[in-house]
Structure formats: C-alpha cells, structure tokens
Design a protein around this motif. Structure first.
Motif, PDB file in Angstrom:
ATOM      1  N   GLY A  62       0.634  -1.081   0.124  1.00 21.96           N
ATOM      2  CA  GLY A  62       0.080  -0.267  -0.017  1.00 21.96           C
ATOM      3  C   GLY A  62       0.866   1.318  -0.019  1.00 21.96           C
ATOM      4  N   GLN A  63       2.121   1.146   0.037  1.00 20.43           N
ATOM      5  CA  GLN A  63       2.985   2.482   0.337  1.00 20.43           C
ATOM      6  C   GLN A  63       3.150   3.028  -1.009  1.00 20.43           C
ATOM      7  OE1 GLN A  63       6.644   2.085   2.167  1.00 20.43           O
ATOM      8  NE2 GLN A  63       5.771   1.296   3.805  1.00 20.43           N
ATOM      9  N   TRP A  64       3.243   4.488  -1.176  1.00 22.01           N
ATOM     10  CA  TRP A  64       3.739   4.993  -2.587  1.00 22.01           C
ATOM     11  C   TRP A  64       5.090   4.659  -2.911  1.00 22.01           C
ATOM     12  CZ3 TRP A  64      -0.137   6.885  -5.232  1.00 22.01           C
ATOM     13  CH2 TRP A  64      -1.347   7.233  -4.619  1.00 22.01           C
ATOM     14  N   ALA A  65       5.341   4.680  -4.090  1.00 16.81           N
ATOM     15  CA  ALA A  65       6.553   4.297  -4.314  1.00 16.81           C
ATOM     16  C   ALA A  65       7.102   4.785  -5.931  1.00 16.81           C
ATOM     17  CB  ALA A  65       7.121   2.835  -4.255  1.00 16.81           C
ATOM     18  N   LEU A  66       8.172   4.704  -6.394  1.00 15.92           N
ATOM     19  CA  LEU A  66       8.732   4.726  -7.700  1.00 15.92           C
ATOM     20  C   LEU A  66       8.811   3.302  -8.253  1.00 15.92           C
ATOM     21  CD1 LEU A  66      11.248   7.660  -7.437  1.00 15.92           C
ATOM     22  CD2 LEU A  66       9.196   7.927  -8.610  1.00 15.92           C
ATOM     23  N   PRO A  67       8.759   3.172  -9.506  1.00 16.92           N
ATOM     24  CA  PRO A  67       8.755   1.865 -10.067  1.00 16.92           C
ATOM     25  C   PRO A  67      10.344   1.361  -9.774  1.00 16.92           C
ATOM     26  CG  PRO A  67       7.789   3.213 -11.868  1.00 16.92           C
ATOM     27  CD  PRO A  67       8.072   4.282 -10.558  1.00 16.92           C
ATOM     28  N   GLY A  68      10.563   0.258  -9.323  1.00 15.29           N
ATOM     29  CA  GLY A  68      11.650  -0.129  -8.951  1.00 15.29           C
ATOM     30  C   GLY A  68      11.950  -1.442  -7.936  1.00 15.29           C
ATOM     31  N   GLY A  69      12.861  -1.511  -8.017  1.00 13.71           N
ATOM     32  CA  GLY A  69      13.303  -2.796  -6.921  1.00 13.71           C
ATOM     33  C   GLY A  69      14.816  -3.263  -6.843  1.00 13.71           C
ATOM     34  N   ARG A  70      15.096  -4.679  -6.248  1.00 14.36           N
ATOM     35  CA  ARG A  70      16.367  -5.065  -6.039  1.00 14.36           C
ATOM     36  C   ARG A  70      17.054  -5.306  -7.382  1.00 14.36           C
ATOM     37  NH1 ARG A  70      16.249  -9.204  -1.044  1.00 14.36           N
ATOM     38  NH2 ARG A  70      14.533  -8.255  -0.031  1.00 14.36           N
ATOM     39  N   LEU A  71      18.498  -5.158  -7.402  1.00 12.14           N
ATOM     40  CA  LEU A  71      19.154  -5.452  -8.624  1.00 12.14           C
ATOM     41  C   LEU A  71      19.419  -7.154  -8.498  1.00 12.14           C
ATOM     42  CD1 LEU A  71      19.964  -2.343  -8.234  1.00 12.14           C
ATOM     43  CD2 LEU A  71      22.226  -3.267  -8.829  1.00 12.14           C
TER      44      LEU A  71
END
Length: 198
Positions: A62-71
């Motif tokens: 449910g949190q706001w974020a930018l598209p992205g994630g772990r390498l």
C-alpha cells in the motif's frame, strides 16, 4: 524551434550531467536497489512523473513508491531500474537523462535513482506488484507547500490523496530541486518514518 518538453528534457539532462552525484561504492553485504523517476507526456505533451501504489500484498504493501526494486545478480543500477519500470508499469524504450544521489535506507538498501524520459506512453500496472499508477504533473513538484515538514519528517504532497515520505519522498524532493530547479540539494540525512523500514 524545440517544443517545451524537448527543451525541458535538454535542460534536465544538462543539470544531471553537471550534478556531482553521491555514490555509495559497492561493498559486500550491501543490498542494492534502483528506481526510475520516469517523465512521460500526456496527450497535450504536458510532462508528468509516474508514481505507483504498491499492491496490498508483498513488500511495503500500500505504500507510495517509484517503479523499482532489487538488483539481480550481476545487474547494474540503470539496467535494474529500467527492467523494473517495464515489469511494473509496462513502460519501455525510455531515454536515461541521468542519476541522482544514492539513498541509504533504514532497512539496509542502497537505492540508485535513475531519471528517464519515456515520451507518450500509457502505463499499465502489473497487478502482482502494483495496485495503481498515478500521474503527477511536473508543476506539482514546484507548487507552494511542496515539500512540507511535519516536525522533522519530510512530506511530498503531490496530489489530493498522494503524500509521499522518505525514501521515495526524499528522492522526489532531490529530483525537484536538482533536475527541475537547478539547485544543489542533498537528501541523505532525511529521516524515514518507521513504517517504511521493511
């Protein structure tokens, strides 16, 4: 004569090229992640940044974020950021404008923010990871009251129901200051709320 969005893109590229970015060197045991501050254009060619709301399950629900994630193993930050952008929103074929400061989170990640331009595309959320995708016009980042502070907590109020805290809020604040305003702004000491530390 270049269009306003073309002139803006060139200006942002120039500002990020001259920005003395703070980079956290690779080290054993450091978990790396990357996100994309992706600038798209609406039907009138007005620029906006996409932010996502995480799905109700998984990491940071449910949190706001930018598209992205772990390498992934052996992956570089820009490569990871663009892969995650494509996986989470369907946005591909973007032009990288530059990078902002690495941000070290309280949960032990080093996040590399990548700024990119994607032209006219319609993001489509991957329901496995993303509840919704939202368009934030660039002028919203420069509006009065953005950012605002609740005690020592940064808030980026970017829409009627969009209030974003660090680390994402800190990255977006630096984007606004460095890329849009052409100012020097560091955000490594911006405090994170306790609920973002997972």
């Amino acid at each position: 004569m270049p269009s306003p969005i073309d002139a803006l893109r060139e200006q942002i590229i120039a500002r990020l090229t001259s920005f003395d970015r703070r980079q956290v060197p690779p080290a054993g045991g450091v978990r790396r992640a990357a996100v994309t501050v992706c600038v798209l254009e609406d039907a009138e060619r007005d620029p906006y940044v996409i932010v996502i709301r995480r799905a109700a399950h998984g990491r940071n629900p449910g949190q706001w974020a930018l598209p992205g994630g772990r390498l992934d193993e052996g992956e570089q930050p820009v490569e990871a950021a663009l892969r995650e952008l494509a996986e989470e929103t369907g946005v591909t074929g973007v032009e990288v404008a530059g990078l902002l400061d690495d941000f070290v989170t309280d949960s032990g990640f080093v996040i590399t923010p990548v700024v990119a331009f994607g032209g006219r595309q319609d993001p489509v959320p991957d329901p496995r990871e993303v509840a919704s995708v939202h368009a934030v016009p660039l002028d919203r980042f420069l509006a009065p009251g953005v950012p605002r502070w609740q005690g020592d907590l940064l808030q980026m109020p970017l829409g009627p129901s969009i209030v974003i805290h660090a680390p994402t809020g800190a990255i977006l604040w630096q984007f606004a200051e460095v890329a849009l305003r052409g100012r020097e702004q560091r955000v490594f000491d911006v405090r994170q709320p306790h609920w973002t530390r997972t």
